[in-house]
Design a protein around this motif. Sequence first.
Motif, PDB file in Angstrom:
ATOM      1  N   GLN A 165       0.821  -1.205   0.000  1.00 25.47           N
ATOM      2  CA  GLN A 165       0.000   0.000   0.000  1.00 25.47           C
ATOM      3  C   GLN A 165       0.853   1.252   0.000  1.00 25.47           C
ATOM      4  O   GLN A 165       0.496   2.277  -0.576  1.00 25.47           O
ATOM      5  CB  GLN A 165      -0.920   0.005   1.233  1.00 25.47           C
ATOM      6  CG  GLN A 165      -2.025  -1.039   1.162  1.00 25.47           C
ATOM      7  CD  GLN A 165      -2.759  -1.166   2.476  1.00 25.47           C
ATOM      8  OE1 GLN A 165      -2.226  -0.848   3.536  1.00 25.47           O
ATOM      9  NE2 GLN A 165      -3.986  -1.643   2.416  1.00 25.47           N
ATOM     10  N   HIS A 182     -11.146  -2.763  12.594  1.00 28.34           N
ATOM     11  CA  HIS A 182     -11.058  -2.698  11.132  1.00 28.34           C
ATOM     12  C   HIS A 182     -10.801  -4.085  10.556  1.00 28.34           C
ATOM     13  O   HIS A 182     -10.108  -4.904  11.172  1.00 28.34           O
ATOM     14  CB  HIS A 182      -9.941  -1.756  10.705  1.00 28.34           C
ATOM     15  CG  HIS A 182     -10.200  -0.316  11.029  1.00 28.34           C
ATOM     16  ND1 HIS A 182      -9.544   0.345  12.041  1.00 28.34           N
ATOM     17  CD2 HIS A 182     -11.063   0.578  10.472  1.00 28.34           C
ATOM     18  CE1 HIS A 182      -9.976   1.597  12.090  1.00 28.34           C
ATOM     19  NE2 HIS A 182     -10.900   1.765  11.160  1.00 28.34           N
ATOM     20  N   LYS A 188      -9.172  -4.485   7.739  1.00 35.06           N
ATOM     21  CA  LYS A 188      -7.864  -4.436   7.079  1.00 35.06           C
ATOM     22  C   LYS A 188      -7.118  -3.198   7.540  1.00 35.06           C
ATOM     23  O   LYS A 188      -7.703  -2.273   8.123  1.00 35.06           O
ATOM     24  CB  LYS A 188      -8.012  -4.429   5.554  1.00 35.06           C
ATOM     25  CG  LYS A 188      -8.743  -3.207   5.018  1.00 35.06           C
ATOM     26  CD  LYS A 188      -8.880  -3.270   3.506  1.00 35.06           C
ATOM     27  CE  LYS A 188      -9.604  -2.032   2.962  1.00 35.06           C
ATOM     28  NZ  LYS A 188      -9.741  -2.081   1.486  1.00 35.06           N
ATOM     29  N   SER A 194      -5.584   0.288   7.693  1.00 39.60           N
ATOM     30  CA  SER A 194      -6.135   1.545   7.184  1.00 39.60           C
ATOM     31  C   SER A 194      -5.088   2.437   6.520  1.00 39.60           C
ATOM     32  O   SER A 194      -5.438   3.499   5.996  1.00 39.60           O
ATOM     33  CB  SER A 194      -6.782   2.317   8.341  1.00 39.60           C
ATOM     34  OG  SER A 194      -5.804   2.624   9.339  1.00 39.60           O
ATOM     35  N   ALA A 233      -5.608   3.885   2.962  1.00 33.05           N
ATOM     36  CA  ALA A 233      -6.657   4.901   2.887  1.00 33.05           C
ATOM     37  C   ALA A 233      -6.166   6.242   3.413  1.00 33.05           C
ATOM     38  O   ALA A 233      -6.530   7.309   2.883  1.00 33.05           O
ATOM     39  CB  ALA A 233      -7.881   4.442   3.678  1.00 33.05           C
ATOM     40  N   ASP A 276      -5.728   9.786   0.945  1.00 33.38           N
ATOM     41  CA  ASP A 276      -6.806  10.735   1.217  1.00 33.38           C
ATOM     42  C   ASP A 276      -6.586  12.021   0.426  1.00 33.38           C
ATOM     43  O   ASP A 276      -5.529  12.658   0.548  1.00 33.38           O
ATOM     44  CB  ASP A 276      -6.864  11.055   2.711  1.00 33.38           C
ATOM     45  CG  ASP A 276      -7.986  12.023   3.036  1.00 33.38           C
ATOM     46  OD1 ASP A 276      -9.154  11.672   2.781  1.00 33.38           O
ATOM     47  OD2 ASP A 276      -7.692  13.136   3.520  1.00 33.38           O
ATOM     48  N   TRP A 299      -5.169  12.752   7.508  1.00 32.67           N
ATOM     49  CA  TRP A 299      -5.106  11.338   7.859  1.00 32.67           C
ATOM     50  C   TRP A 299      -6.029  10.998   9.030  1.00 32.67           C
ATOM     51  O   TRP A 299      -6.586   9.906   9.084  1.00 32.67           O
ATOM     52  CB  TRP A 299      -3.670  10.945   8.179  1.00 32.67           C
ATOM     53  CG  TRP A 299      -2.767  10.901   6.985  1.00 32.67           C
ATOM     54  CD1 TRP A 299      -2.967  11.474   5.759  1.00 32.67           C
ATOM     55  CD2 TRP A 299      -1.497  10.239   6.910  1.00 32.67           C
ATOM     56  NE1 TRP A 299      -1.902  11.212   4.931  1.00 32.67           N
ATOM     57  CE2 TRP A 299      -0.996  10.463   5.612  1.00 32.67           C
ATOM     58  CE3 TRP A 299      -0.747   9.506   7.807  1.00 32.67           C
ATOM     59  CZ2 TRP A 299       0.232   9.963   5.195  1.00 32.67           C
ATOM     60  CZ3 TRP A 299       0.483   9.001   7.408  1.00 32.67           C
ATOM     61  CH2 TRP A 299       0.964   9.226   6.104  1.00 32.67           C
ATOM     62  N   ALA A 342      -9.479  10.738   7.681  1.00 36.80           N
ATOM     63  CA  ALA A 342      -9.568   9.546   6.839  1.00 36.80           C
ATOM     64  C   ALA A 342      -9.663   8.279   7.676  1.00 36.80           C
ATOM     65  O   ALA A 342     -10.424   7.357   7.352  1.00 36.80           O
ATOM     66  CB  ALA A 342      -8.375   9.474   5.900  1.00 36.80           C
ATOM     67  N   PHE A 343      -8.897   8.215   8.766  1.00 35.59           N
ATOM     68  CA  PHE A 343      -8.961   7.048   9.649  1.00 35.59           C
ATOM     69  C   PHE A 343     -10.357   6.906  10.239  1.00 35.59           C
ATOM     70  O   PHE A 343     -10.945   5.814  10.237  1.00 35.59           O
ATOM     71  CB  PHE A 343      -7.923   7.174  10.766  1.00 35.59           C
ATOM     72  CG  PHE A 343      -7.931   6.029  11.742  1.00 35.59           C
ATOM     73  CD1 PHE A 343      -7.133   4.915  11.533  1.00 35.59           C
ATOM     74  CD2 PHE A 343      -8.750   6.045  12.862  1.00 35.59           C
ATOM     75  CE1 PHE A 343      -7.148   3.844  12.436  1.00 35.59           C
ATOM     76  CE2 PHE A 343      -8.777   4.982  13.764  1.00 35.59           C
ATOM     77  CZ  PHE A 343      -7.965   3.885  13.539  1.00 35.59           C
ATOM     78  N   GLN A 402     -13.132   5.404   8.033  1.00 32.41           N
ATOM     79  CA  GLN A 402     -13.102   4.010   7.584  1.00 32.41           C
ATOM     80  C   GLN A 402     -14.180   3.182   8.290  1.00 32.41           C
ATOM     81  O   GLN A 402     -14.446   3.373   9.481  1.00 32.41           O
ATOM     82  CB  GLN A 402     -11.726   3.388   7.858  1.00 32.41           C
ATOM     83  CG  GLN A 402     -10.579   4.072   7.148  1.00 32.41           C
ATOM     84  CD  GLN A 402     -10.845   4.244   5.679  1.00 32.41           C
ATOM     85  OE1 GLN A 402     -11.078   3.279   4.947  1.00 32.41           O
ATOM     86  NE2 GLN A 402     -10.833   5.502   5.225  1.00 32.41           N
ATOM     87  N   GLU A 444     -15.687  -2.783  10.949  1.00 29.81           N
ATOM     88  CA  GLU A 444     -16.556  -3.941  10.724  1.00 29.81           C
ATOM     89  C   GLU A 444     -16.753  -4.810  11.956  1.00 29.81           C
ATOM     90  O   GLU A 444     -17.742  -5.535  12.055  1.00 29.81           O
ATOM     91  CB  GLU A 444     -15.986  -4.805   9.587  1.00 29.81           C
ATOM     92  CG  GLU A 444     -15.962  -4.112   8.228  1.00 29.81           C
ATOM     93  CD  GLU A 444     -14.688  -3.336   7.952  1.00 29.81           C
ATOM     94  OE1 GLU A 444     -14.451  -2.960   6.788  1.00 29.81           O
ATOM     95  OE2 GLU A 444     -13.923  -3.086   8.922  1.00 29.81           O
ATOM     96  N   ASN A 502      -2.257  -2.953  11.844  1.00 31.93           N
ATOM     97  CA  ASN A 502      -2.869  -1.725  11.352  1.00 31.93           C
ATOM     98  C   ASN A 502      -1.974  -0.533  11.705  1.00 31.93           C
ATOM     99  O   ASN A 502      -2.078   0.033  12.795  1.00 31.93           O
ATOM    100  CB  ASN A 502      -4.257  -1.580  11.987  1.00 31.93           C
ATOM    101  CG  ASN A 502      -5.070  -0.444  11.411  1.00 31.93           C
ATOM    102  OD1 ASN A 502      -4.572   0.386  10.655  1.00 31.93           O
ATOM    103  ND2 ASN A 502      -6.345  -0.388  11.791  1.00 31.93           N
TER     104      ASN A 502
END
Length: 534
Positions: free
Chosen positions: A11, A154, A156, A158, A161, A165, A170, A173-174, A177, A180, A190
């Motif tokens: 990533q 989460h 996955k 983060s 992402a 952004d 950041w 953006a966090f 997310q 789940e 993470n």
Amino acid sequence: MTLNRRIFLHQLGLGVAGLGLIGSLPTTLRAAPLRSFRLPRSLPEAQGVSSAGLLDFVNAVEAAKLNLHSLMVVRHGQVVAEGWWAPYAPDLKHTLYSLSKSFTSSAIGLAVAEKRLTVEDKVVSFFPNEVPATVSANLAAMRVKDLLTMATGHDKDSTGALRSDPDQNWVKAFLAQPVEHEPGTFFVYNSGATYMLSAIIQKVTGQPLLAYLKPRLFDPLGIEGADWETDPKGIATGGWGLRVRTEDIAKFGQLYLKKGIWNGKRILPEAWIEDATKFQIQSKGGSRPKEENDWLQGYGYQFWRCRNGAYRGDGAFGQYCIVMPEKDTVIAITSETSDMQGILDQVWKHILPGIQPEAIAAKPVVPLKQKLAALALPLPAGQATSPTVARVTGKPYQMADNSLNIKRVSLAFQNGSCVCTLHDDQGEHRVVCGLGNWKEGETDLSTVPLKLVPTSVPKETKTKLAGSGAWSDENTFTMTWRFIETAHYENVTCRFDGDDLRLEFQKSLAVLSNTKDPRPVLEGKLMGTVSQGK
């Protein structure tokens, strides 16, 4: 290396790419290390450590091509073995990747001790202006403790992402997310969670993470010159990006080994050390059964549990701070490897059995001292010169249009070195390589691929580099450029054929993964009598 960590690095787009900016490297720029405090030194046997086991470890990691850059072993607070594979050296910082996380965790511990926050505080409470319009029940429930234990909920990591952004915010953006899973119940590695710990430190203290840690942790331990990558808004990345020296890693481990006491003074609360390094949640990773897998021993507050009663901070490609409380031992390692478990296996196989309760009567193994003094990474294979030198030295080659915007290239061989000069749309850039040795200097190569985030280390415009080259055959000259305050290097191969030059780049991560470097092969034509400076 765990799957999650591979995903994290993918990533980040990690790679030594973008050769558009190469700096001038005429002199050695290594400054004397700042040693306000050095750990005491001792012979291994005097501290109950087998020199033979240490030597076996060094030989084993070299035989397995695990690409260590440095090693320091501390027993009873005394350094009993230390070595750096040239061109890495004691005075050079080294990027820690996710070993940075353990330092970020320590900052939270200090802030908790100062009653600035608690681990039960809700993450959204620190950022009321950054939360989404609708806050889910899981996001509302997320605590500082869940950030610490990689149990944010989460599904996955983060980090991708955050970095992508469009607003470069950041934190926002966090918080945007999806969460789940119920926080505290689901482990996923993470690095974005660790970034949020850094953001929280800056929020509650009014200081960036590095500035907050300096008087509280770094100054007492004599850690000088540390730096940390930041996000576009100046918040330390937290989950990666710290650079310190190998001995600084060892000092940090020694502080934890002594449960927060340093030179008779308490730096971190003992209760925090206990919580940070004990099993908090079942971790994931690795491909082996649990009894053989150091990624399945559990996770604390940004520390991994290990086999053999140990725990560790660790970072991608083999940056290690291994603490063995039962053995009163700390091991610091930096490296670039694709087999992080392999390094730990060699520690347990060779170093651990040689640690005895009392001093060992046998004399130290002389070859260990000799071995540690002569450690070196391999130089490019080949000869220092070729008949081709006389034909090509100093002559410019016009390069065909390419995505790297490199217009002209020349190689000048003189005084036991090769000066590689590249002209691009930014001007002229030079890299000096030794022939049969390393030449040190700096490069103004863009820091983005080396430091992972666009703003990188604030105010840093150049990166330290060591170069070496050799003729692998009469018409092929290969250079290795090692970025010696990172884990990485790249090979640059020049093939001469009549009036033609082919120039190819290969980053070290492509070497590790046996993949093709994404950059184009450059094609060039001899410019004859055209002046190099025009």
